[in-house]
Design a protein around this motif. Structure first.
Motif, mmCIF file in Angstrom:
data_model
loop_
_atom_site.group_PDB
_atom_site.id
_atom_site.type_symbol
_atom_site.label_atom_id
_atom_site.label_comp_id
_atom_site.label_asym_id
_atom_site.label_seq_id
_atom_site.Cartn_x
_atom_site.Cartn_y
_atom_site.Cartn_z
ATOM 1 N N LEU A 22 -3.614 -7.788 5.977
ATOM 2 C CA LEU A 22 -3.991 -6.377 5.859
ATOM 3 C C LEU A 22 -5.464 -6.156 6.150
ATOM 4 N N TYR A 28 -5.593 -0.260 3.590
ATOM 5 C CA TYR A 28 -6.060 -1.309 2.683
ATOM 6 C C TYR A 28 -7.415 -1.863 3.149
ATOM 7 N N SER A 29 -7.512 -2.089 4.434
ATOM 8 C CA SER A 29 -8.775 -2.618 4.980
ATOM 9 C C SER A 29 -9.923 -1.669 4.697
ATOM 10 N N ALA A 49 -6.393 -5.645 9.867
ATOM 11 C CA ALA A 49 -6.051 -4.399 10.567
ATOM 12 C C ALA A 49 -7.293 -3.523 10.677
ATOM 13 N N GLY A 87 -6.537 0.087 9.105
ATOM 14 C CA GLY A 87 -5.588 0.096 8.007
ATOM 15 C C GLY A 87 -6.169 0.726 6.745
ATOM 16 N N VAL A 123 0.861 -1.179 0.000
ATOM 17 C CA VAL A 123 0.000 0.000 0.000
ATOM 18 C C VAL A 123 0.900 1.233 0.000
ATOM 19 N N ILE A 142 3.303 2.405 3.116
ATOM 20 C CA ILE A 142 2.679 2.645 4.416
ATOM 21 C C ILE A 142 2.123 1.356 5.007
ATOM 22 N N GLU A 143 1.867 0.344 4.163
ATOM 23 C CA GLU A 143 1.421 -0.959 4.644
ATOM 24 C C GLU A 143 1.983 -2.043 3.740
ATOM 25 N N LEU A 144 2.234 -3.214 4.346
ATOM 26 C CA LEU A 144 2.832 -4.309 3.587
ATOM 27 C C LEU A 144 2.369 -5.635 4.183
#
Length: 496
Positions: A475, A483-484, A478, A481, A460, A467-469
């Motif tokens: 994901l 992505y969420s 979270a 998050g 992401v 910022i997110e992986l």
């Protein structure tokens, strides 16, 4: 051969403020203009100069008195001829300029005919075309009157100089200083070169403008690229393993150096791994692919392929192992077979068909009257968006790449076709020297979350940073998050 060179060289140099297309058209236009001047205009210049010299000598030898009169009247002849040339040129220029609005309107209407028809705007376009012709009609009337007046004045001046020359001839005959035959020969020998003098004067600005145009054209041609395609030379033809690493990469486009696209970007992709890049528009996802293809070099940091900086690879060698499918695929005005075989020009018919089947396009092609020999039209205009994307995917599959880059490659496909194509792409293993190699490394950019749920790693991005992986399950779990949140928003939109 020129086509191959052109398509391989796109992106080898750092992009300046102007586009590649602009620079290419500028170079071609300038070079064409220079060739025209050298081949055509220089011969006219030599012709005019030699004509003037010969006429001057001949007129003086036959009767020097009449030759002096001819030289005295020369400015009037020249001015009359120059007025005619300039007025005719200016009238033609104004006429073409006045129709520019109509030409632009017609071009836009024809190129966007489906939009015009869907909004039932045909009559409105015709009204606008009629209105755009009113101004050229008024301009043409005024210019015609001006042109007639100027031409009349010029011809009056021209004939007046002839009358003066004939009057001087009578005077010479009365004083027995010359014969009528010599006077006419002397005057006419020079008078016939007036057109050459006028034409020579008109060519001088053209030559000067060509010299002015030549400098920027040579600057473009002499500019040294920062990305040299054949350095270093290829020492190995072994396939790449597909390990990709971005180490603290920062980048901004040369046309906008103040806008940071990637800021300390880090990412490690293992061979055969399926990686998806998601995030808002402008977060730098497509730039990651551009750097990996080395359309640009990073401002700082490194891009490594199999542990080696991509700047240390031969560019041709490296790009042979990378396949690219874009959201807006470019198809050539050729047959479907030729467009697919563009990925591997030495591919057999069975390999082309196999690639088409894997891209879920074979059934559609077989249903066409000409099959694989069907011409797709300019930029694939005879095909739908999804059909163009699947042909582009087949082209990339036929290349048998080690690294597959998918930039919204299935955005125009329906859910079933997308599932078939993506499963074929992401689970693919290529045959190399009779043996199956490891699965290809794929990097997918998608705004539709359903496209990336099966990826091994989802990255992401936002403002050029990770910022997110993680995978989909990690994901989605979270609570707050990015992505969420995106996934649930899209899922809710689909259910609603």
């Amino acid at each position: 051969m020129n086509t191959v060179i052109l398509r391989n060289e796109i992106g080898w140099f750092e992009q300046p403020k102007n586009s590649v297309g602009f620079l290419t058209s500028r170079i071609i236009g300038d070079t064409s203009m220079i060739k025209t001047i050298i081949s055509d205009r220089m011969s006219l210049i030599v012709q005019c100069i030699s004509s003037i010299v010969i006429a001057t000598v001949l007129s003086t030898v036959v009767n020097w008195r009449m030759g002096l009169v001819a030289w005295t009247l020369m400015p009037f002849h020249f001015f009359a001829g120059l007025v005619q040339v300039r007025s005719a040129k200016g009238f033609a220029t104004d006429f073409s300029t006045s129709h520019r609005k109509l030409i632009s309107l017609t071009s836009e209407a024809v190129s966007n005919i489906r939009t015009v028809a869907s909004f039932v705007q045909e009559d409105e376009i015709l009204k606008k075309a009629d209105l755009s012709l009113q101004e050229p009609m008024r301009t043409s009337r005024v210019e015609s009157i001006k042109y007639g007046a100027v031409q009349g004045t010029s011809l009056c001046l021209w004939h007046t100089t002839h009358a003066i020359a004939l009057s001087f001839t009578i005077m010479l005959l009365d004083k027995n200083l010359s014969s009528f035959k010599d006077c006419v020969r002397s005057y006419q020998a020079f008078a016939m070169t007036i057109s050459s003098i006028t034409e020579l004067w008109s060519l001088i600005p053209l030559v000067l403008s060509a010299i002015t145009v030549l400098d920027p054209a040579l600057d473009i041609l002499d500019r040294e690229t920062r990305i040299v395609p054949d350095v270093p030379e290829v020492h190995s033809e072994e396939r790449l393993a597909g390990n990709v690493v971005f180490q603290d990469v920062s980048f901004s486009y040369p046309s906008r150096p103040e806008v940071i696209i990637l800021d300390g970007f880090n990412l490690d992709i293992e061979p055969g791994q399926q990686v998806a890049l998601v995030g808002p528009s402008g977060s730098g996802k497509s730039t990651v692919l551009a750097l990996l293809l080395r359309f640009y070099d990073p401002r700082s940091g490194q891009v490594l392929v199999d542990g080696k900086d991509i700047r240390d690879y031969n560019l041709r060698y490296m790009r042979k192992h990378i396949g690219l499918v874009q959201q807006e695929p470019i198809l050539f005005n050729l047959s479907i077979r030729e467009n697919i075989s563009y990925g591997n020009e030495g591919a057999s018919e069975s390999e082309i068909v196999e690639a088409a089947m894997e891209a879920n396009i074979h059934e559609f092609i077989s249903g066409l009257s000409n099959g694989y020999d069907t011409v797709v039209g300019d930029k694939g205009s005879q095909l739908s968006g999804g059909q163009k994307q699947r042909i582009a995917i087949a082209r990339a599959i036929l290349k048998r790449p080690t690294i597959m880059l998918l930039d919204e490659a299935t955005s125009a496909l329906d859910g079933q076709s997308e599932m078939v194509v993506m499963s074929s792409l992401l689970a693919k293993e290529w045959k190399s020297k009779g043996r199956l190699s490891s699965k290809i490394t794929s990097i997918t950019i998608a705004h539709r979350m359903s496209t990336v749920t099966s990826a091994d790693v989802i990255v992401v991005m936002d403002r050029g940073q990770v910022i997110e992986l993680g995978n989909h399950e990690a994901l989605i779990s979270a609570n707050n998050g990015v992505y969420s949140r995106l996934y649930h928003m899209q899922s809710k939109g689909v259910k609603d």
